[in-house]
Design a protein around this motif. Structure first.
Motif, PDB file in Angstrom:
ATOM      1  N   THR A  17       0.837  -1.198   0.000  1.00  0.00           N
ATOM      2  CA  THR A  17       0.000   0.000   0.000  1.00  0.00           C
ATOM      3  C   THR A  17       0.875   1.252   0.000  1.00  0.00           C
ATOM      4  O   THR A  17       2.101   1.177   0.101  1.00  0.00           O
ATOM      5  CB  THR A  17      -0.932   0.038   1.227  1.00  0.00           C
ATOM      6  OG1 THR A  17      -0.195   0.473   2.383  1.00  0.00           O
ATOM      7  CG2 THR A  17      -1.534  -1.332   1.500  1.00  0.00           C
ATOM      8  N   ASP A  18       0.213   2.419  -0.075  1.00  0.00           N
ATOM      9  CA  ASP A  18       0.938   3.679   0.004  1.00  0.00           C
ATOM     10  C   ASP A  18       1.052   4.175   1.435  1.00  0.00           C
ATOM     11  O   ASP A  18       1.586   5.263   1.674  1.00  0.00           O
ATOM     12  CB  ASP A  18       0.295   4.737  -0.898  1.00  0.00           C
ATOM     13  CG  ASP A  18      -1.125   5.089  -0.468  1.00  0.00           C
ATOM     14  OD1 ASP A  18      -1.810   4.221   0.130  1.00  0.00           O
ATOM     15  OD2 ASP A  18      -1.568   6.220  -0.738  1.00  0.00           O
ATOM     16  N   GLN A  73       8.982   0.842   0.431  1.00  0.00           N
ATOM     17  CA  GLN A  73       7.939   1.848   0.593  1.00  0.00           C
ATOM     18  C   GLN A  73       7.047   1.854  -0.638  1.00  0.00           C
ATOM     19  O   GLN A  73       7.517   2.060  -1.757  1.00  0.00           O
ATOM     20  CB  GLN A  73       8.527   3.237   0.799  1.00  0.00           C
ATOM     21  CG  GLN A  73       7.498   4.358   0.828  1.00  0.00           C
ATOM     22  CD  GLN A  73       6.450   4.187   1.920  1.00  0.00           C
ATOM     23  OE1 GLN A  73       6.798   4.014   3.075  1.00  0.00           O
ATOM     24  NE2 GLN A  73       5.177   4.225   1.549  1.00  0.00           N
ATOM     25  N   LEU A  75       4.597   3.149  -3.383  1.00  0.00           N
ATOM     26  CA  LEU A  75       4.435   4.460  -4.012  1.00  0.00           C
ATOM     27  C   LEU A  75       3.427   4.372  -5.156  1.00  0.00           C
ATOM     28  O   LEU A  75       3.436   3.411  -5.932  1.00  0.00           O
ATOM     29  CB  LEU A  75       5.777   4.970  -4.550  1.00  0.00           C
ATOM     30  CG  LEU A  75       6.874   5.222  -3.507  1.00  0.00           C
ATOM     31  CD1 LEU A  75       8.199   5.513  -4.204  1.00  0.00           C
ATOM     32  CD2 LEU A  75       6.482   6.362  -2.580  1.00  0.00           C
ATOM     33  N   GLN A  76       2.586   5.389  -5.262  1.00  0.00           N
ATOM     34  CA  GLN A  76       1.606   5.439  -6.339  1.00  0.00           C
ATOM     35  C   GLN A  76       2.303   5.425  -7.689  1.00  0.00           C
ATOM     36  O   GLN A  76       3.327   6.073  -7.887  1.00  0.00           O
ATOM     37  CB  GLN A  76       0.753   6.702  -6.217  1.00  0.00           C
ATOM     38  CG  GLN A  76      -0.035   6.807  -4.922  1.00  0.00           C
ATOM     39  CD  GLN A  76      -0.758   8.132  -4.804  1.00  0.00           C
ATOM     40  OE1 GLN A  76      -1.345   8.619  -5.770  1.00  0.00           O
ATOM     41  NE2 GLN A  76      -0.722   8.724  -3.616  1.00  0.00           N
ATOM     42  N   GLU A  99      -2.972   5.477  -9.154  1.00  0.00           N
ATOM     43  CA  GLU A  99      -2.963   6.778  -8.501  1.00  0.00           C
ATOM     44  C   GLU A  99      -4.168   6.879  -7.573  1.00  0.00           C
ATOM     45  O   GLU A  99      -5.245   6.369  -7.872  1.00  0.00           O
ATOM     46  CB  GLU A  99      -3.010   7.899  -9.547  1.00  0.00           C
ATOM     47  CG  GLU A  99      -1.811   7.929 -10.487  1.00  0.00           C
ATOM     48  CD  GLU A  99      -0.513   8.273  -9.764  1.00  0.00           C
ATOM     49  OE1 GLU A  99      -0.567   9.028  -8.760  1.00  0.00           O
ATOM     50  OE2 GLU A  99       0.546   7.794 -10.209  1.00  0.00           O
ATOM     51  N   LYS A 100      -3.983   7.529  -6.448  1.00  0.00           N
ATOM     52  CA  LYS A 100      -5.043   7.599  -5.439  1.00  0.00           C
ATOM     53  C   LYS A 100      -6.165   8.532  -5.890  1.00  0.00           C
ATOM     54  O   LYS A 100      -5.925   9.631  -6.401  1.00  0.00           O
ATOM     55  CB  LYS A 100      -4.475   8.073  -4.104  1.00  0.00           C
ATOM     56  CG  LYS A 100      -5.518   8.231  -3.013  1.00  0.00           C
ATOM     57  CD  LYS A 100      -4.892   8.623  -1.681  1.00  0.00           C
ATOM     58  CE  LYS A 100      -4.179   7.444  -1.061  1.00  0.00           C
ATOM     59  NZ  LYS A 100      -3.692   7.777   0.323  1.00  0.00           N
ATOM     60  N   THR A 234      -3.694   1.849  -3.125  1.00  0.00           N
ATOM     61  CA  THR A 234      -3.712   2.971  -2.191  1.00  0.00           C
ATOM     62  C   THR A 234      -4.836   2.775  -1.184  1.00  0.00           C
ATOM     63  O   THR A 234      -5.818   2.083  -1.459  1.00  0.00           O
ATOM     64  CB  THR A 234      -3.904   4.308  -2.913  1.00  0.00           C
ATOM     65  OG1 THR A 234      -5.221   4.352  -3.493  1.00  0.00           O
ATOM     66  CG2 THR A 234      -2.866   4.494  -4.017  1.00  0.00           C
TER      67      THR A 234
END
Length: 244
Positions: A17-18, A73, A75-76, A99-100, A234
């Motif tokens: 996840t983000d 980590q 990341l989108q 993208e969120k 996300t």
């Protein structure tokens, strides 16, 4: 009903996840429908997650079939690969984090009808603007007064692409009432993960008409005798109390 037995299959459930890590990949084995014990844990696998832009993370086993990242980590827009080596076999998957899409607010629809304990219940409508580009998909998880709704609730933009969402998160397993504290989580998922959870919702029998004939949902995992999914997505949560 005479039910046939089947060979055990590896079950992989992996999520990136983000949010801040660590992230978890869980490994278990399937059971026959007549078995009564818990799903067996896999504790001797090698699990590797790679960000295809460079970072490699070998996961650490922490017990009960759970393997955690140590440095990665999410990341989108990044694409991640999963590799599981177990019992001389290799299982792989790839997932790109969308993208969120941000929730603006929650709206509650009041519904009255026969069959509700109180005669009245509420449906949660997450208010957000779906992007104009086609192909967005969402999963909703709602927790009511600390109790998680185990329904598989998913949505895509086949209808109302590029518009403000006004469709409720339909669940027939919980009744949401005035005064309840709602924690609503919206997960932006890829289309293949949408297909996986949508199929699960049909198999599980969500809805008043029951489910479909049981079958394995489509998976993005590649490997012999393997079930489950690997998802990079996300997440965001809103907590709100329903007040008339």
């Amino acid at each position: 009903v005479d039910l046939n037995s089947s060979d055990q299959q590896l079950i992989i459930e992996g999520n990136i996840t983000d949010d801040l890590g660590p992230y978890e990949v869980r490994l278990t084995k399937s059971l026959n429908i007549s078995d009564t014990q818990d799903f067996p844990f896999i504790d001797n696998a090698l699990v590797i997650v790679r960000d295809l832009e460079g970072e490699v993370d070998t996961l650490v086993h922490v017990g009960e079939g759970k393997y955690l990242t140590s440095s990665l980590q999410g990341l989108q827009g990044h694409t991640y690969s999963l590799e599981v080596n177990y019992d001389g076999k290799t299982y792989t998957a790839i997932s790109k984090m969308p993208e969120k899409v941000y929730i603006d607010s929650l709206r509650f629809e009041r519904v009255e009808g026969i069959g509700f304990t109180s005669g009245v219940r509420y449906l949660i409508v997450p208010v957000y603007s779906d992007p104009i580009n086609f192909g967005n998909a969402y999963r909703y998880i709602q927790t009511i007064n600390g109790e998680r709704d185990n329904s598989y609730i998913v949505m895509n933009d086949n209808i109302a692409n590029g518009e403000v969402n006004n469709r409720p998160a339909q669940s027939f397993d919980v009744e949401i009432k005035n005064g309840d504290i709602v924690e609503f989580e919206m997960i932006c998922i890829s289309t293949d993960i949408y297909d996986y959870f949508f199929t699960l919702s049909q198999i599980a029998g969500n809805g008043p008409g029951g489910g479909t004939t049981p079958s394995n949902p489509p998976s993005n995992l590649i490997g012999e005798n393997c079930l489950g999914y690997f998802s990079a997505h996300t997440v965001q949560k809103i907590v709100q109390t329903i007040e008339e």
